[in-house]
Design a protein around this motif. Structure first.
Motif, PDB file in Angstrom:
ATOM      1  N   ALA A 172       0.813  -1.214   0.000  1.00 44.82           N
ATOM      2  CA  ALA A 172       0.000   0.000   0.000  1.00 44.82           C
ATOM      3  C   ALA A 172       0.850   1.271   0.000  1.00 44.82           C
ATOM      4  O   ALA A 172       0.304   2.373  -0.012  1.00 44.82           O
ATOM      5  CB  ALA A 172      -0.924  -0.002   1.220  1.00 44.82           C
ATOM      6  N   ALA A 173       2.165   1.115  -0.016  1.00 45.85           N
ATOM      7  CA  ALA A 173       3.066   2.269   0.015  1.00 45.85           C
ATOM      8  C   ALA A 173       3.036   3.001  -1.325  1.00 45.85           C
ATOM      9  O   ALA A 173       2.658   2.423  -2.352  1.00 45.85           O
ATOM     10  CB  ALA A 173       4.489   1.812   0.325  1.00 45.85           C
ATOM     11  N   PRO A 174       3.432   4.272  -1.350  1.00 46.08           N
ATOM     12  CA  PRO A 174       3.504   5.011  -2.616  1.00 46.08           C
ATOM     13  C   PRO A 174       4.410   4.289  -3.618  1.00 46.08           C
ATOM     14  O   PRO A 174       5.386   3.646  -3.221  1.00 46.08           O
ATOM     15  CB  PRO A 174       4.102   6.361  -2.191  1.00 46.08           C
ATOM     16  CG  PRO A 174       3.723   6.499  -0.747  1.00 46.08           C
ATOM     17  CD  PRO A 174       3.793   5.112  -0.188  1.00 46.08           C
ATOM     18  N   GLU A 175       4.083   4.409  -4.893  1.00 43.31           N
ATOM     19  CA  GLU A 175       4.861   3.722  -5.925  1.00 43.31           C
ATOM     20  C   GLU A 175       6.331   4.123  -5.888  1.00 43.31           C
ATOM     21  O   GLU A 175       7.213   3.298  -6.120  1.00 43.31           O
ATOM     22  CB  GLU A 175       4.277   4.022  -7.313  1.00 43.31           C
ATOM     23  CG  GLU A 175       3.006   3.263  -7.616  1.00 43.31           C
ATOM     24  CD  GLU A 175       3.200   1.759  -7.547  1.00 43.31           C
ATOM     25  OE1 GLU A 175       4.240   1.260  -8.033  1.00 43.31           O
ATOM     26  OE2 GLU A 175       2.315   1.077  -7.007  1.00 43.31           O
ATOM     27  N   ALA A 176       6.598   5.385  -5.589  1.00 41.93           N
ATOM     28  CA  ALA A 176       7.982   5.860  -5.542  1.00 41.93           C
ATOM     29  C   ALA A 176       8.778   5.132  -4.460  1.00 41.93           C
ATOM     30  O   ALA A 176       9.957   4.826  -4.630  1.00 41.93           O
ATOM     31  CB  ALA A 176       8.026   7.364  -5.307  1.00 41.93           C
ATOM     32  N   VAL A 177       8.116   4.851  -3.336  1.00 41.56           N
ATOM     33  CA  VAL A 177       8.770   4.112  -2.255  1.00 41.56           C
ATOM     34  C   VAL A 177       9.038   2.675  -2.688  1.00 41.56           C
ATOM     35  O   VAL A 177      10.120   2.126  -2.467  1.00 41.56           O
ATOM     36  CB  VAL A 177       7.909   4.130  -0.973  1.00 41.56           C
ATOM     37  CG1 VAL A 177       8.489   3.187   0.085  1.00 41.56           C
ATOM     38  CG2 VAL A 177       7.823   5.547  -0.407  1.00 41.56           C
ATOM     39  N   ALA A 225       7.377  10.161   2.982  1.00 44.56           N
ATOM     40  CA  ALA A 225       8.333   9.054   3.130  1.00 44.56           C
ATOM     41  C   ALA A 225       9.350   9.005   2.001  1.00 44.56           C
ATOM     42  O   ALA A 225      10.538   8.789   2.228  1.00 44.56           O
ATOM     43  CB  ALA A 225       7.572   7.726   3.219  1.00 44.56           C
ATOM     44  N   THR A 226       8.884   9.209   0.777  1.00 40.61           N
ATOM     45  CA  THR A 226       9.793   9.140  -0.377  1.00 40.61           C
ATOM     46  C   THR A 226      10.907  10.171  -0.249  1.00 40.61           C
ATOM     47  O   THR A 226      12.091   9.863  -0.452  1.00 40.61           O
ATOM     48  CB  THR A 226       9.028   9.382  -1.686  1.00 40.61           C
ATOM     49  OG1 THR A 226       7.964   8.434  -1.799  1.00 40.61           O
ATOM     50  CG2 THR A 226       9.961   9.243  -2.880  1.00 40.61           C
ATOM     51  N   GLU A 227      10.536  11.384   0.118  1.00 41.62           N
ATOM     52  CA  GLU A 227      11.529  12.451   0.254  1.00 41.62           C
ATOM     53  C   GLU A 227      12.538  12.132   1.348  1.00 41.62           C
ATOM     54  O   GLU A 227      13.753  12.319   1.164  1.00 41.62           O
ATOM     55  CB  GLU A 227      10.822  13.773   0.567  1.00 41.62           C
ATOM     56  CG  GLU A 227      11.779  14.960   0.689  1.00 41.62           C
ATOM     57  CD  GLU A 227      11.062  16.259   1.016  1.00 41.62           C
ATOM     58  OE1 GLU A 227      11.752  17.281   1.218  1.00 41.62           O
ATOM     59  OE2 GLU A 227       9.807  16.247   1.078  1.00 41.62           O
ATOM     60  N   GLU A 228      12.062  11.624   2.490  1.00 42.99           N
ATOM     61  CA  GLU A 228      12.964  11.293   3.590  1.00 42.99           C
ATOM     62  C   GLU A 228      13.921  10.160   3.200  1.00 42.99           C
ATOM     63  O   GLU A 228      15.104  10.187   3.535  1.00 42.99           O
ATOM     64  CB  GLU A 228      12.154  10.890   4.833  1.00 42.99           C
ATOM     65  CG  GLU A 228      11.345  12.013   5.445  1.00 42.99           C
ATOM     66  CD  GLU A 228      12.226  13.144   5.970  1.00 42.99           C
ATOM     67  OE1 GLU A 228      13.377  12.859   6.400  1.00 42.99           O
ATOM     68  OE2 GLU A 228      11.778  14.292   5.954  1.00 42.99           O
ATOM     69  N   LEU A 229      13.394   9.172   2.508  1.00 38.14           N
ATOM     70  CA  LEU A 229      14.234   8.048   2.074  1.00 38.14           C
ATOM     71  C   LEU A 229      15.276   8.511   1.065  1.00 38.14           C
ATOM     72  O   LEU A 229      16.440   8.100   1.126  1.00 38.14           O
ATOM     73  CB  LEU A 229      13.369   6.940   1.469  1.00 38.14           C
ATOM     74  CG  LEU A 229      12.533   6.125   2.457  1.00 38.14           C
ATOM     75  CD1 LEU A 229      11.505   5.277   1.719  1.00 38.14           C
ATOM     76  CD2 LEU A 229      13.423   5.232   3.310  1.00 38.14           C
ATOM     77  N   GLN A 230      14.880   9.367   0.147  1.00 36.09           N
ATOM     78  CA  GLN A 230      15.824   9.858  -0.857  1.00 36.09           C
ATOM     79  C   GLN A 230      16.926  10.702  -0.227  1.00 36.09           C
ATOM     80  O   GLN A 230      18.077  10.654  -0.657  1.00 36.09           O
ATOM     81  CB  GLN A 230      15.068  10.658  -1.923  1.00 36.09           C
ATOM     82  CG  GLN A 230      14.214   9.784  -2.828  1.00 36.09           C
ATOM     83  CD  GLN A 230      13.347  10.574  -3.786  1.00 36.09           C
ATOM     84  OE1 GLN A 230      13.019  11.742  -3.542  1.00 36.09           O
ATOM     85  NE2 GLN A 230      12.969   9.949  -4.890  1.00 36.09           N
ATOM     86  N   LYS A 231      16.561  11.458   0.807  1.00 37.12           N
ATOM     87  CA  LYS A 231      17.575  12.241   1.532  1.00 37.12           C
ATOM     88  C   LYS A 231      18.602  11.316   2.172  1.00 37.12           C
ATOM     89  O   LYS A 231      19.813  11.564   2.122  1.00 37.12           O
ATOM     90  CB  LYS A 231      16.908  13.092   2.614  1.00 37.12           C
ATOM     91  CG  LYS A 231      16.141  14.295   2.112  1.00 37.12           C
ATOM     92  CD  LYS A 231      15.520  15.039   3.286  1.00 37.12           C
ATOM     93  CE  LYS A 231      14.698  16.236   2.838  1.00 37.12           C
ATOM     94  NZ  LYS A 231      14.073  16.924   4.003  1.00 37.12           N
ATOM     95  N   ALA A 232      18.121  10.250   2.790  1.00 43.95           N
ATOM     96  CA  ALA A 232      19.014   9.308   3.461  1.00 43.95           C
ATOM     97  C   ALA A 232      19.899   8.585   2.453  1.00 43.95           C
ATOM     98  O   ALA A 232      21.078   8.339   2.703  1.00 43.95           O
ATOM     99  CB  ALA A 232      18.206   8.296   4.265  1.00 43.95           C
TER     100      ALA A 232
END
Length: 285
Positions: free
Chosen positions: A159-164, A189-196
């Protein structure tokens, strides 16, 4: 004693021209990645040398054969045929039980998988399909011989966003870190993951997500929730949900209840006893 006397023939094993096998659109959950293409190339090399050793599984619908298990082997066979390999006239197949349900066939993508393991995203798609067919997470876990927590986590991933999910497919973050990030940051979430990922510290997102998630659970509108009471409530809710599920399954799936109910009941009672101090009056039949 002759070999014939100590062996048994397989009446369910047939041979079929691979060009007569069909693929149902959208059935296969595998993503078309470079890793998968490499796997199919290696399978093709093996089949060229020794043939198809593990039978494909097909289901008959309206007089046509549709593959339900063995898509990679099938793709490797078709690749060889396209390249002019003429010795592949027929492949071994097993025909699905005509009484098998749609759910059984979907679950077989995990249960029967003897080749390249499905990725977390691919497994999540299988669990999602089963859930959409009305299967409870506990049923999915039992059928696929995995833990309930594993099923629940991958259902959340589905159910997560496709980008995730694309980040998980690309192996830039793990399924666990992705689910933690979605729980903690929602649409961000996508933005935070991409930052990491850019900082080469994907694990830090999971740690931050844990902290953020814990904060959400324990502090709401400035009111601190007692962690013990929270655990008690969660255990009681789980206990009641399982009891309700058992009531329903006694009618729809008596075999599952007969085989699994005692173990489920004991696990639920133990969990409730640990967090409730043995004082709960909840009863489960």
């Amino acid at each position: 004693m002759s070999l014939k006397e100590i062996t048994q023939s397989r009446k369910d094993l047939l041979y079929i021209d691979p060009t007569k096998i069909n693929i149902k659109p959208g059935w296969n959950v595998r993503a078309d990645t470079e890793d998968l293409r490499d796997h199919i190339e290696k399978l093709a090399e093996s089949i060229r040398e020794v043939g198809v050793r593990v039978p494909l599984t097909i289901a008959m619908e309206d007089g046509k054969a549709y593959i339900t298990d063995g898509h990679c082997r099938y793709a490797a066979c078709m690749l060889l045929i396209q390249r002019g390999f003429e010795d592949l006239k027929a492949v071994p197949v097993i025909v699905e039980d005509r009484y098998a349900s749609e759910g059984d066939r979907v679950a077989s993508m995990i249960v029967r998988n003897s080749g390249k393991p499905l990725t977390p995203i691919e497994k999540a798609e299988v669990y999602k399909r089963l859930h959409n067919l009305g299967w409870e997470p506990v049923q999915i876990a039992a059928k696929c011989t995995v833990s309930l927590s594993h099923v629940l986590q991958l259902l959340e991933l589905s159910a997560a966003p496709e980008a995730v999910k694309q980040l998980v497919t690309a192996k830039q973050v793990s399924a666990t870190e992705a689910v933690k990030a979605v729980k903690a940051y929602g649409s961000g979430a996508t933005e935070e993951l991409q930052k990491a990922i850019a900082a080469e510290e994907p694990a830090s997102v999971g740690e931050q997500a844990d902290q953020a998630s814990q904060k959400k659970r324990t502090v709401r509108k400035g009111i601190t929730i007692d962690p013990v009471k929270r655990k008690q409530k969660a255990a009681v809710e789980l206990y009641e949900a399982l009891s309700a599920a058992l009531d329903e399954w006694e009618t729809t799936n008596p075999e599952v209840v007969a085989d699994e109910a005692p173990r489920w009941v004991n696990l639920a009672r133990e969990a409730l006893h640990k967090v409730d101090g043995g004082h709960s009056n909840k009863q489960m039949h």
